[in-house]
Design an enzyme around this catalytic site. Structure first.
Site, PDB file in Angstrom:
ATOM      1  N   LYS A 181      -9.353  -8.001   8.924  1.00 50.77           N
ATOM      2  CA  LYS A 181      -9.967  -8.201  10.237  1.00 50.77           C
ATOM      3  C   LYS A 181      -9.748  -6.931  11.058  1.00 50.77           C
ATOM      4  O   LYS A 181      -8.753  -6.234  10.872  1.00 50.77           O
ATOM      5  CB  LYS A 181      -9.396  -9.429  10.946  1.00 50.77           C
ATOM      6  CG  LYS A 181      -7.874  -9.412  11.060  1.00 50.77           C
ATOM      7  CD  LYS A 181      -7.372  -9.683  12.428  1.00 50.77           C
ATOM      8  CE  LYS A 181      -5.856  -9.822  12.429  1.00 50.77           C
ATOM      9  NZ  LYS A 181      -5.246  -9.422  13.692  1.00 50.77           N
TER      10      LYS A 181
ATOM     11  N   HIS B   6       0.826  -1.199   0.000  1.00 52.63           N
ATOM     12  CA  HIS B   6       0.000   0.000   0.000  1.00 52.63           C
ATOM     13  C   HIS B   6       0.869   1.262   0.000  1.00 52.63           C
ATOM     14  O   HIS B   6       0.583   2.228  -0.700  1.00 52.63           O
ATOM     15  CB  HIS B   6      -0.930   0.010   1.226  1.00 52.63           C
ATOM     16  CG  HIS B   6      -2.209  -0.719   0.995  1.00 52.63           C
ATOM     17  ND1 HIS B   6      -2.274  -2.090   0.938  1.00 52.63           N
ATOM     18  CD2 HIS B   6      -3.478  -0.265   0.764  1.00 52.63           C
ATOM     19  CE1 HIS B   6      -3.536  -2.446   0.714  1.00 52.63           C
ATOM     20  NE2 HIS B   6      -4.277  -1.369   0.605  1.00 52.63           N
TER      21      HIS B   6
END
Lengths: 278, 179
Positions: free
Chosen positions: B105, B40
């Site tokens: 998560k 990212h």
């Protein structure tokens, strides 16, 4: 005096960690089965069933239960009547870790800011303590850092007392929510000093689930905290339910009149733990 | 009582995604990109330099994953979700370019949840700690960018009935119980 070759320590660490990567502790799996019966919410039951199936599948295929095979944390108790031969103990511990992580994920970077992977998951975190006798005991954790990241420590005033400790622990678990992969094992360290309280919290994670602290007031604190944590309603993976934690383990140590250090080290739904005796 | 799952396939269209509701169980099939922290960071730097990204974002799903090495005969090693919140600060520019779903998560920030509502995107939670089992629903895997990042490279994954829960939907709904 007993002589022990450090190569034997390296072999034992390598073998134990390799097995622990794909085999979760029996006491943890039993606690999970008990929790499955207690949960009523369909999503909570579904998550616990998934975790149990994952554990069985990982063991049968001899593959890691979690992709984060963690950082190796070794609590070494070295008997004072042991004479180590054959080399450097720290190098031997790292050699064992290096071998164990051959086929596992390497998650350790050499420098926290430059972040270059060491490519062999070393160095291990080593807590070394001398003990009477001529044995060597190593309690090892393969610590996943999802839960590690949500751990906290704090320096409370002595007047905060047991109530202050409970508030601190509940805040940590509440703010971790789903991030730490509940159902959790909550390690709580109380006392010592700023630098040691985190170690006590981590050491609490090597205890078998359900084994209470020997001191009655600490055993009571463990029971109270477990009940209050599970009353938060966070539940398995944060999706609601009564199983936010399977166990709370408290380790306390003497401290200074001016302070009440407290630390909470969280362990996740893949708590890989193994003990070695040599 | 078992949980009934909706089957969904990538690429995801906005209308279908907006119809998903928090708390629903889904089985995801199709192409999904695996990317986490370091990937990212690089993608953001590429966007800042005006360079094209190594993955097409329109209708795409990104799985926050850093798999363990694959054993012989397995398409991928254990591949469970990593904590999504670490990607929060880097997700909005990707949502603005058509990213329809993220899988991981843990909590998302309010800013990311707002952006998902605005852009018509959804956040799925997979069971953390069930990595061996989840990998069984990933039938193909290859590194397509940033090979030097090792487990943090960008992967092209083929999902076949990958189980997840809609955690944050495009209407502002959330499946997590905040204690």
């Amino acid at each position: 005096m007993r002589e022990l070759d450090v190569a034997r320590i390296a072999d034992a660490v390598a073998g134990a960690l390799e097995t622990a990567a794909s085999r979760l502790p029996e006491d943890y799996l039993r606690a999970l089965e008990t929790a499955a019966d207690r949960e009523a919410a369909p999503l909570a039951k579904d998550v616990i069933a998934t975790l149990l199936e994952n554990a069985r599948y990982a063991e049968s295929e001899a593959i890691p239960t979690c992709q984060d095979t963690g950082m190796a944390v070794l609590f070494v108790e070295l008997g004072q009547d042991v004479h180590l031969v054959g080399g450097d103990l720290n190098a031997a511990l790292d050699a064992g870790v290096r071998r164990a992580y051959g086929e596992l994920r390497k998650s350790v970077v050499a420098d926290p800011l430059l972040r270059v992977n060491t490519r062999d998951n070393t160095p291990a975190i080593v807590h070394l303590r001398m003990a009477p006798g001529d044995g060597v005991r190593i309690d090892a954790l393969m610590k996943g850092f999802g839960a590690e990241m949500m751990s906290r420590s704090g320096m409370l005033p002595p007047s905060a007392g047991i109530a202050g400790v409970k508030t601190f622990v509940l805040d940590v678990v509440r703010s971790a929510g789903p991030n730490a992969c509940p159902p959790l094992i909550v390690g709580v360290g109380i006392g010592g000093s700023f630098d040691t309280v985190g170690g006590h919290a981590k050491h609490a994670l090597v205890r078998a689930l359900g084994a209470a602290n020997d001191a009655p007031h600490l055993a009571e604190l463990e029971r109270d905290l477990l009940a209050q944590i599970n009353a938060l309603g966070v539940g398995p993976q944060g999706l609601g339910g009564v199983t936010t934690a399977l166990a709370v383990h408290v380790e306390a140590a003497p401290t200074h009149i001016a302070a009440l250090p407290v630390a909470v080290n969280l362990n996740c739904s893949a708590p890989r733990r193994v003990s070695i005796a040599l | 009582m078992s949980v009934v799952a909706l089957e969904i396939a990538t690429p995801l269209d906005e209308e279908r995604v907006r119809a998903l509701r928090a708390g629903a169980k889904v089985l995801i099939s199709g192409r999904v990109y695996g990317a986490r922290d370091a990937a990212h960071m690089r993608m953001l730097a590429m966007l800042e330099r005006g360079e094209p990204l190594p993955i097409p974002l329109e209708g795409a799903a990104i799985y926050y994953v850093g798999p363990a090495p694959a054993k012989a005969g397995h398409a991928i090693g254990p591949a469970g979700p990593t904590t999504s919140g670490r990607m929060d600060g880097m997700t909005i520019p990707l949502l603005a370019r058509g990213l329809r779903a993220t899988i991981g998560k843990g909590y998302r920030s309010q800013e990311v949840r707002d952006a998902m509502q605005r852009c018509g995107a959804v956040y799925f939670g997979a069971v953390g700690g069930a990595a061996a089992l989840l990998a069984r629903s990933i039938v193909a895997s290859r590194v397509i960018a940033f090979d030097d990042l090792g487990t943090e490279a960008i992967y092209e994954l083929t999902f076949d009935g990958f189980p997840a829960i809609v955690v944050n939907d495009a209407q502002g709904g959330e499946a997590y119980v905040r204690g």
